[in-house]
Design an enzyme around this catalytic site. Structure first.
Site, PDB file in Angstrom:
ATOM      1  N   ASP A 135       0.852  -1.186   0.000  1.00 18.51           N
ATOM      2  CA  ASP A 135       0.000   0.000   0.000  1.00 18.51           C
ATOM      3  C   ASP A 135       0.892   1.242   0.000  1.00 18.51           C
ATOM      4  O   ASP A 135       1.808   1.359   0.829  1.00 18.51           O
ATOM      5  CB  ASP A 135      -0.901  -0.001   1.236  1.00 18.51           C
ATOM      6  N   ILE A 136       0.645   2.163  -0.945  1.00 17.95           N
ATOM      7  CA  ILE A 136       1.445   3.389  -1.021  1.00 17.95           C
ATOM      8  C   ILE A 136       1.100   4.281   0.166  1.00 17.95           C
ATOM      9  O   ILE A 136      -0.073   4.543   0.447  1.00 17.95           O
ATOM     10  CB  ILE A 136       1.186   4.139  -2.339  1.00 17.95           C
ATOM     11  N   GLU A 179      -4.748   2.416  -4.290  1.00 13.73           N
ATOM     12  CA  GLU A 179      -3.287   2.476  -4.212  1.00 13.73           C
ATOM     13  C   GLU A 179      -2.720   1.202  -3.591  1.00 13.73           C
ATOM     14  O   GLU A 179      -1.604   1.192  -3.083  1.00 13.73           O
ATOM     15  CB  GLU A 179      -2.840   3.695  -3.400  1.00 13.73           C
TER      16      GLU A 179
END
Length: 296
Positions: A135-136, A179
């Protein structure tokens, strides 16, 4: 006398006919047919004429069959080419239906299908199966500061870095949420999966994408949760998802831009593990991947 002479000539020439090209035989018979009937007699002339007509009809039939065969070959070739083009187009559409249009990675639909299939195959082979959820970090803040077009470019760059680090044909990298990314690693133990995650983390860091609104660093970073299981009769594919998601939660909760591996002995229950997330800012609620499996 004339009849005897003609018969001798015909006999001789019909033997010769078998040695000359097919297209010339009709010409020879035509020449015989032009002999005046007063010379050979009406009966013989009729026989010769009948032979010419019969031969001519046979040639017409052969030519017609030959032409039809040529047309059939052309048609079969055309159908074959069109069929191949159609199959290629269908295969292309099928591939596109399994790809995320923005990043070029596999999409959620493909990931879900392959997770189940790979889980079953590893249940038979009893080989370890690993899942990485990435996950960004602070991506909402990135979009707010730089705009959604820049956010899209960031996702594309991260996806490319991820793809470069998952080169095996059996590796499946997919965009499973906004994301959030999932990497399915067949025949890979926990140590190998953590190493792949670390390679991806470093590859994202090397991109050095500016992120002034991040609470972690001034560049784009990502957090990782890693889980490894040997499929059995007790657990299901979502068990692997829940473990990886719980590890991702711990990664974010301990500072982000890091990797946490799941402990298989503490498989979380959906209701219990989701309750302690409420009210924790970005950590509240389930991830897109986990939420889908919990609500199935």
């Amino acid at each position: 006398y004339y009849i005897a002479t003609l018969l001798a000539v015909l006999t001789q020439h019909f033997v010769v006919l078998s040695f000359i090209p097919t297209e010339s035989k009709y010409i020879v018979l035509q020449a015989f047919a032009l002999i005046p009937s007063v010379v050979v007699g009406a009966a013989t002339h009729h026989i010769i004429y009948t032979l010419v007509v019969e031969y001519y009809q046979k040639q017409l039939f052969k030519n017609r069959v030959r032409e039809q065969r040529k047309q059939q070959i052309i048609l079969e070739k055309l159908v074959k080419e069109k069929t191949a083009d159609l199959e290629e187009a269908n295969e292309k559409l099928k591939r596109l239906s399994f790809l995320d249009s923005m990043t070029g990675l596999h999409n959620r639909r493909y990931f879900d299908t392959e997770l189940v299939n790979t889980w079953k195959s590893h249940g038979r082979s009893q080989q370890p199966l690993s899942l990485i959820i990435c996950d960004i970090d602070c991506f909402k803040q990135y979009n707010d500061k730089y705009g959604h077009p820049a956010g899209d470019e960031c996702l594309i760059a991260v996806a490319q870095a991820m793809q470069n680090e998952t080169r095996r044909p059996s590796d499946i990298a997919a965009r499973i949420g906004g994301e959030e990314f999932g990497i399915l690693l067949a025949d890979t133990g926990a140590e190998g999966a953590v190493q792949v995650a670390e390679n991806i983390r470093q590859a994202i860091a090397r991109l050095a994408i500016e992120h002034a609104a991040s609470r972690v660093k001034n560049i784009v970073t990502a957090s990782f949760g890693v889980a490894t299981m040997i499929p059995d009769q007790i657990n299901r594919p979502e068990s692997l998802v829940l473990l990886a998601d719980e590890a991702l939660y711990r990664s974010k909760h301990s500072g982000r831009d890091r990797i946490r591996a799941a402990d298989k002995t503490s498989l979380p229950l959906a209701a219990d593990s989701s309750a302690d997330r409420t009210g924790n800012d970005e950590f509240s609620g389930l991830s897109p991947l986990r939420l889908a499996y919990v609500t199935k």
